[in-house]
Design an enzyme around this catalytic site. Sequence first.
Site, mmCIF file in Angstrom:
data_model
loop_
_atom_site.group_PDB
_atom_site.id
_atom_site.type_symbol
_atom_site.label_atom_id
_atom_site.label_comp_id
_atom_site.label_asym_id
_atom_site.label_seq_id
_atom_site.Cartn_x
_atom_site.Cartn_y
_atom_site.Cartn_z
ATOM 1 C CD GLU A 138 97.077 -20.090 -75.589
ATOM 2 O OE1 GLU A 138 97.044 -21.063 -74.826
ATOM 3 O OE2 GLU A 138 97.832 -19.098 -75.406
ATOM 4 C CE LYS B 19 99.214 -23.897 -73.343
ATOM 5 N NZ LYS B 19 98.650 -22.603 -72.870
ATOM 6 C CB CYS C 18 100.815 -20.265 -75.385
ATOM 7 S SG CYS C 18 101.081 -18.674 -74.539
#
Length: 253
Positions: free
Chosen positions: A38, A103, A137
């Site tokens: 990430e 995300k 994540c």
Amino acid sequence: MKVVGLNLDITWKNKAENFRTIEYELQNVDADLFLLPEMFSTGFCMDASEVSDRNGESLEFLKKISKEKNAAFCGSAPVEQNGLFYNRMYFVQPEGEVMFYNKRHLFSFSGEDKVYTPGKERIVVDYKGVRFLLQVCYDLRFPVFARNNDDYDVVLYVANWPEKRVGAWEHLLKARAIENQAFVFGLNRIGTDGNSLTYQESSHCFFADGREISQKHGNIVSAELEMEELKEFRKHFQFLNDRDDFTIHLENN
């Protein structure tokens, strides 16, 4: 299919240095698909106006190295678009085709939700006949969003998941593999970031029954994804057929 992840000690806010490190670490490594952590070009940074790509710097790097190594590359970077900031996960193929996922679940504990804009789409990429779900994540903590509707074979998680919570990271990766009858490859960073958070080596690839199948050599984590084995496993244990029937509706805010 061979997938390789790089346990990268990301240099804080230094794109050029991170690009050089990635090229050096992967110079003698071959794979069908390479994973980077990430925000691989900057570290997990909330100074979005300072570090975000405005001219596609990280994407251009991925295109370049993907073409050179004749392999797909996947990782996330901070991006500015139309005045908004996104934590954007790219999937770049060697022919130049690009897909991306913004995300969805922003890490409110760090204030990410105050800086970056959440994505609204769930993205599955078909590459060499394998279907990859893209996740970043904190998405790992939300199983509904990653629920396998028989539309993917592999989940890719790229992360900056700190050492102090690494137990949750490892348990949840395995859980996602088991409950979705899929390969799960979680690629974390290593080292220390600009906020003095430390990251231990904790990248893994799990098979659909929870077995770890990754191998580690230095900073390289690799796994062979045997699709016939997955197909036979799903055929024998048809657990996905008994899944709850629901549809996710994302809010437009």
